[in-house]
Design a protein around this motif. Structure first.
Motif, PDB file in Angstrom:
ATOM      1  N   THR A  42     -12.138  23.749  40.495  1.00 54.08           N
ATOM      2  CA  THR A  42     -11.477  23.200  41.683  1.00 54.08           C
ATOM      3  C   THR A  42     -10.948  21.796  41.426  1.00 54.08           C
ATOM      4  OG1 THR A  42     -13.602  22.448  42.472  1.00 54.08           O
ATOM      5  CG2 THR A  42     -12.800  24.511  43.375  1.00 54.08           C
ATOM      6  N   GLY A  43     -10.973  21.355  40.174  1.00 53.23           N
ATOM      7  CA  GLY A  43     -10.379  20.059  39.911  1.00 53.23           C
ATOM      8  C   GLY A  43     -11.192  19.232  38.932  1.00 53.23           C
ATOM      9  N   VAL A  44     -10.694  19.097  37.707  1.00 50.18           N
ATOM     10  CA  VAL A  44     -11.273  18.195  36.719  1.00 50.18           C
ATOM     11  C   VAL A  44     -10.083  17.455  36.112  1.00 50.18           C
ATOM     12  CG1 VAL A  44     -12.502  18.016  34.539  1.00 50.18           C
ATOM     13  CG2 VAL A  44     -13.195  19.728  36.190  1.00 50.18           C
ATOM     14  N   PRO A  45     -10.100  16.132  36.123  1.00 48.99           N
ATOM     15  CA  PRO A  45      -8.918  15.402  35.655  1.00 48.99           C
ATOM     16  C   PRO A  45      -8.428  15.896  34.299  1.00 48.99           C
ATOM     17  CG  PRO A  45     -10.522  13.897  36.569  1.00 48.99           C
ATOM     18  CD  PRO A  45     -11.165  15.246  36.568  1.00 48.99           C
ATOM     19  N   ALA A  48      -7.824  20.685  35.093  1.00 44.63           N
ATOM     20  CA  ALA A  48      -7.310  21.547  36.151  1.00 44.63           C
ATOM     21  C   ALA A  48      -7.044  20.709  37.389  1.00 44.63           C
ATOM     22  CB  ALA A  48      -8.303  22.658  36.478  1.00 44.63           C
ATOM     23  N   PHE A  49      -5.809  20.754  37.865  1.00 48.42           N
ATOM     24  CA  PHE A  49      -5.456  20.007  39.071  1.00 48.42           C
ATOM     25  C   PHE A  49      -4.176  20.613  39.632  1.00 48.42           C
ATOM     26  CE2 PHE A  49      -1.964  17.809  37.034  1.00 48.42           C
ATOM     27  CZ  PHE A  49      -2.346  17.754  35.704  1.00 48.42           C
ATOM     28  N   THR A  50      -3.815  20.231  40.850  1.00 53.23           N
ATOM     29  CA  THR A  50      -2.578  20.738  41.431  1.00 53.23           C
ATOM     30  C   THR A  50      -1.513  19.656  41.381  1.00 53.23           C
ATOM     31  OG1 THR A  50      -3.341  20.050  43.594  1.00 53.23           O
ATOM     32  CG2 THR A  50      -3.712  22.332  42.996  1.00 53.23           C
ATOM     33  N   TRP A  56      -0.996  25.045  39.958  1.00 52.41           N
ATOM     34  CA  TRP A  56      -2.105  24.601  39.121  1.00 52.41           C
ATOM     35  C   TRP A  56      -1.575  24.161  37.772  1.00 52.41           C
ATOM     36  CZ3 TRP A  56      -6.914  23.526  40.527  1.00 52.41           C
ATOM     37  CH2 TRP A  56      -7.327  23.993  41.775  1.00 52.41           C
ATOM     38  N   PRO A  82      -9.509  29.191  42.403  1.00 52.93           N
ATOM     39  CA  PRO A  82     -10.355  28.025  42.163  1.00 52.93           C
ATOM     40  C   PRO A  82     -11.823  28.419  42.328  1.00 52.93           C
ATOM     41  CG  PRO A  82      -9.113  27.802  44.213  1.00 52.93           C
ATOM     42  CD  PRO A  82      -8.734  29.098  43.634  1.00 52.93           C
TER      43      PRO A  82
ATOM     44  N   ARG B  90       0.949  13.860  49.297  1.00 49.51           N
ATOM     45  CA  ARG B  90       0.385  15.222  49.285  1.00 49.51           C
ATOM     46  C   ARG B  90       0.166  15.760  50.698  1.00 49.51           C
ATOM     47  NH1 ARG B  90      -1.600  17.007  44.309  1.00 49.51           N
ATOM     48  NH2 ARG B  90      -0.404  15.943  42.708  1.00 49.51           N
ATOM     49  N   GLN B  93       0.357  19.484  51.218  1.00 50.18           N
ATOM     50  CA  GLN B  93      -0.767  20.208  50.624  1.00 50.18           C
ATOM     51  C   GLN B  93      -2.011  20.084  51.495  1.00 50.18           C
ATOM     52  OE1 GLN B  93      -1.987  19.580  46.378  1.00 50.18           O
ATOM     53  NE2 GLN B  93       0.174  19.996  46.080  1.00 50.18           N
ATOM     54  N   GLY B 373     -15.167  27.613  46.982  1.00 53.78           N
ATOM     55  CA  GLY B 373     -13.897  27.578  46.268  1.00 53.78           C
ATOM     56  C   GLY B 373     -12.679  27.843  47.120  1.00 53.78           C
ATOM     57  N   GLN B 382     -10.397  17.709  45.853  1.00 56.16           N
ATOM     58  CA  GLN B 382     -10.811  17.705  44.447  1.00 56.16           C
ATOM     59  C   GLN B 382      -9.631  17.878  43.488  1.00 56.16           C
ATOM     60  OE1 GLN B 382     -13.838  17.016  43.681  1.00 56.16           O
ATOM     61  NE2 GLN B 382     -14.489  18.017  41.810  1.00 56.16           N
ATOM     62  N   PRO B 383      -8.811  18.945  43.623  1.00 53.41           N
ATOM     63  CA  PRO B 383      -7.673  19.053  42.709  1.00 53.41           C
ATOM     64  C   PRO B 383      -6.664  17.916  42.867  1.00 53.41           C
ATOM     65  CG  PRO B 383      -7.649  20.846  44.304  1.00 53.41           C
ATOM     66  CD  PRO B 383      -8.954  20.162  44.438  1.00 53.41           C
ATOM     67  N   SER B 386      -7.921  15.059  40.982  1.00 48.75           N
ATOM     68  CA  SER B 386      -7.971  15.284  39.539  1.00 48.75           C
ATOM     69  C   SER B 386      -6.608  15.185  38.883  1.00 48.75           C
ATOM     70  CB  SER B 386      -8.541  16.671  39.250  1.00 48.75           C
ATOM     71  OG  SER B 386      -9.803  16.799  39.819  1.00 48.75           O
ATOM     72  N   SER B 387      -5.536  15.146  39.695  1.00 47.98           N
ATOM     73  CA  SER B 387      -4.221  15.059  39.068  1.00 47.98           C
ATOM     74  C   SER B 387      -4.071  13.680  38.448  1.00 47.98           C
ATOM     75  CB  SER B 387      -3.133  15.295  40.107  1.00 47.98           C
ATOM     76  OG  SER B 387      -3.112  14.229  41.013  1.00 47.98           O
ATOM     77  N   ASN B 391      -5.872  10.319  40.115  1.00 41.30           N
ATOM     78  CA  ASN B 391      -7.237  10.200  39.645  1.00 41.30           C
ATOM     79  C   ASN B 391      -7.716   8.765  39.876  1.00 41.30           C
ATOM     80  OD1 ASN B 391      -9.670  10.592  38.436  1.00 41.30           O
ATOM     81  ND2 ASN B 391      -8.877  10.540  36.354  1.00 41.30           N
TER      82      ASN B 391
END
Lengths: 342, 429
Positions: A42-45, A48-50, A56, A82, B90, B93, B373, B382-383, B386-387, B391
């Protein structure tokens, strides 16, 4: 009447079991669906990110796209699910996803107990430590008595306890749930040290306002080989995952990139490149795919090196050096060594 | 004898303004904030604390915050405060998740229709004919949000009408309970076997009339919160009423089923039910069954809220004096008439605060789905964080999400208070 109902119910249950084992040929199911279902985090820099458009992106989704391209010739023929650390394995085991590419450490119990088949390692990680430079610490062995931010319920928690016990040191854990919480706690001086996978530390530090004030200690205290995985019991599908990743690594070794792949196929005289790109032999057909499977996989996001550079390499905001994840033969200490395609 | 009274006022003195120290802001402060030395000290300390918090918060939150930038690095170059640019960049989103942008009008229209559908339930001076729209709203909303051929929703309407006729026809010759069973059997048979066959047939013969389908995986952000929250709210009240009545029933089987259901659901944490919905059900269903995850979650959340709702309403039922039931019996009303006309209107009125609390709780509980999820607002943080652009963002997204939740929950709470006042008949039992 009751017994009849019971028989019916049992029959239905048996039918359900039969039909679940009958779908062992994941490739056929995927082809019938017209897309592959890929589990990501669901999101790790970097991993995986959107993006702004809601697609994705990252190191892991790129692998999913490469596998989809190998099967369908279309990197877009993939849908992402995710998954969290808690749902990822059931999602794969129950067939909700066909492939899990989600920063998952390959371990004995996950392979043997949970009955998954891991592909080649696509990222060699290890647990490290980050400290403020003002603390004047240069080695993890000087950390005795430190307060340490640590994610609960992870292997990193166990590794940390092992490491400190083995070196006769004490520490005070500050339990946290997510990476974002860790950033906040660490920056607010709630802990002296933050420990997690080195890639995560680098990404976290890169996001700080003053990254220069923080140092990553040289000690790496665990092995975290991250690899994609599929269910046990379908070797053909596992082979597709394994050889698509191998093809991406071999492509980097052979200098095949997304840009020059077509040209290489047309003009290269090297037999290894011709075998990789489908100019020679029937490699793809043996996998149940077209002979240009690897060509399509490479054209999806480029070879392993290109994917690395795009999402997590030194020129990105994440800024991870290749290190262990370099090729074995470029003399910089890399251990990526993909089996040859022949 | 002389007049001993020296002076008699012949007229009233004109009214004068109250002394300055008994009214106005100063007087209020004197009597409420500085009336005793202890109060004065407390006031000063408290003001100092508030000022201190504001001193640190306002520059970061308001004065130096950045609303438009392309990445957190750009934010930091522009100013030192909060980087709300992540919310503006965002925004779509956070609201719609991955819903295709050319179809944004569909959730927006559904959202607006929701108010029209709720209006006749919330204001009794609107034309009663609007209730037809309310009844049609669930199907309309489903069709607008998920898309697909119009035949599916139309056939469900046909199925419901058919069920009604089956009930009517059967009731003419059979007992009510048997005709109820017959109509339910008809409905299930229709939905399981005839529905998809007829729908495909209509598409083949007449053609595809409808909206482009959007799969559940594309839903996210506040769209998910509202889909889960509103379906849960709409579903839990009727189910909760039935359960509460069932729990108070004299029929042992009905009572046992209701008590068992309520106690089981209340004894299990919501998160466990969500995990059952997301993972365990997959093992039991045959592979390839496309039983939508969001649908599974909605069912679980609705059942969960129903159990709590049942207990809230049971409280209302218990608060009604025995005399009301006896009066209804004395009037010769049967059970359903008494319940509908005498018992429920009063019991529900008493239960309003509890019902709305359950609604608000349910609406907020929907963020728990991020753990399995589903990318609701909390999950989609979270996503986004993480971008590579964002970040390092920590507080800005939760602040925005909290604000949106507050607006809706506060509105619900205020509305319920208004509703209570309106329904207050002054009777105190």
């Amino acid at each position: 009447m009751k017994t009849k109902l019971l028989t019916l119910a049992l029959g239905a249950a048996a039918f359900a079991t039969v039909s679940s084992s009958a779908s062992a040929a994941t490739l056929d199911d995927v082809k019938a669906k017209g897309f592959m279902q890929c589990g990501v985090s669901t999101g790790v820099p970097g991993f995986a990110f959107t993006d702004d458009a809601g697609d994705w992106q990252g190191f892991d989704p790129a692998l999913c796209r490469a596998v989809a391209a190998a099967i369908f010739g279309d990197p877009k023929a993939v849908k992402f699910t995710p998954t969290t650390g808690k749902t990822r394995f059931t999602a794969l085991a129950s067939g909700e996803v066909d492939l899990l590419a989600r920063n998952t450490t390959e371990t004995f119990s996950r392979d043997v107990d949970l009955k998954f088949t891991f592909g080649p390692v696509n990222y060699y990680d290890g647990q490290g430590f980050m400290v403020r430079k003002s603390l004047g610490v240069s080695s993890a062995l000087n950390l005795s008595g430190a307060t340490i931010c640590i994610q609960t319920g992870t292997t990193t928690e166990l590794n940390l306890a092992d490491y400190f016990r083995a070196n006769n040191m004490t520490y005070e854990p500050v339990p946290i749930e997510t990476n974002a919480e860790a950033q906040e706690k660490y920056l607010a001086n709630a802990c002296d040290v933050y420990t997690t996978d080195a890639s995560g530390l680098a990404a976290t530090r890169a996001a700080f306002e003053k990254p220069g004030d923080h140092a990553l200690l040289p000690e790496i205290i665990s092995k975290e080989p991250l690899a994609p995985l599929v269910r046990h019991g379908d070797d053909q599908w596992a082979d597709i995952m394994k050889w698509t990743l191998n093809a991406l690594i071999n492509a980097e070794e052979l200098g095949v990139t997304a840009a020059n792949a077509d040209e290489m196929k047309a003009s290269s005289k090297l037999p290894s490149i011709q075998r990789l790109l489908g100019g020679e032999g029937e490699m793809g057909a043996a996998l149940g795919l077209g002979n240009d499977w690897a060509l399509n996989a490479i054209k999806a996001n480029g070879n392993y090196g290109e994917i690395y550079e795009k999402y997590i390499g030194p020129n990105t905001a994440i800024g991870l050096e290749r290190g262990l994840n370099g090729l074995w033969n470029n003399g910089k200490g890399g251990i990526l060594y993909a089996a040859p395609i022949r | 004898m002389t007049n001993k009274i020296a002076f008699v006022a012949t007229e009233m003195l004109p009214e004068q303004a109250a002394p300055v120290n008994t009214k106005g802001a100063i007087a209020w402060m004197q009597s409420n904030l500085f009336s005793t030395p202890r109060d004065t000290i407390l006031t000063v300390v408290f003001l100092a604390v508030v000022a201190g918090i504001l001193y640190y918060l306002v520059p970061w939150l308001v004065l130096n915050s950045v609303f438009f930038a392309d990445s957190i690095r750009e934010c930091r170059e522009i100013d030192t405060g909060a980087c709300f640019a992540v919310v503006t960049s965002r925004f779509n989103q956070l609201i719609f998740g991955f819903y295709p942008s050319q179809h944004y009008w569909r959730p927006i229209l559904t959202f607006l229709m929701m108010f029209v559908a709720f209006a006749p339930l919330l204001h009794d001076n609107l034309p009663r004919k609007m209730l037809w729209f309310t009844a049609a709203f669930p199907l309309l909303a489903y069709w607008f949000l998920w898309g697909g051929a119009i035949w599916g929703p139309l056939l469900i309407v046909a199925a419901l009408v058919g069920t009604y006729f089956v009930y009517k026809t059967a009731a003419a010759s059979l007992s009510p309970i048997l005709s109820l069973i017959a109509s339910v059997v008809f409905l299930i048979f229709w939905l399981l076997f005839i529905q998809s066959w007829l729908s495909a047939g209509l598409t083949n013969t007449i053609g595809f009339i409808g909206l482009e389908p959007v799969e559940s995986a594309k839903f996210g952000g506040f769209l998910i919160t509202f889909v889960i929250g509103v379906s849960g709210i709409a579903g839990s009240l009727p189910i909760g009423i039935v359960l509460a009545l069932g729990r108070g029933s004299d029929m042992p089987t009905v009572k046992m089923i209701c008590v068992g259901f309520i106690e089981f659901i209340r004894g299990v944490p919501l998160i466990t039910l969500l995990f059952v919905a997301s993972t365990l059900l997959n093992y039991f269903l045959p592979p390839g069954t496309t039983f939508d995850l969001i649908l599974r979650v909605i069912i679980m959340v609705t059942l969960f809220a129903s159990a709590y709702m049942a207990e809230v309403i049971r409280g209302g039922l218990a608060a009604l004096p025995r005399g009301q039931y006896e009066a209804a019996d004395a009037l010769g009303l049967n059970y359903w008439q008494a319940t509908r006309l005498i018992v429920l209107p009063q019991a529900l009125k008493i239960s309003i605060p509890g019902i709305v609390s359950t609604f608000i709780g349910l609406f907020k509980d929907s963020v728990l789905v991020s753990i399995i999820g589903i990318l609701d607002p909390i999950g989609i943080m979270q996503p986004i964080r993480s971008s590579s652009e964002w970040n390092g963002i920590i507080w800005e997204l939760p602040i925005f999400i909290g604000l949106v939740f507050f607006v809706f929950c506060f509105a619900m709470s205020r509305y319920s208070m208004y509703f209570e006042r309106k329904l207050d008949t002054g009777h105190r039992n």
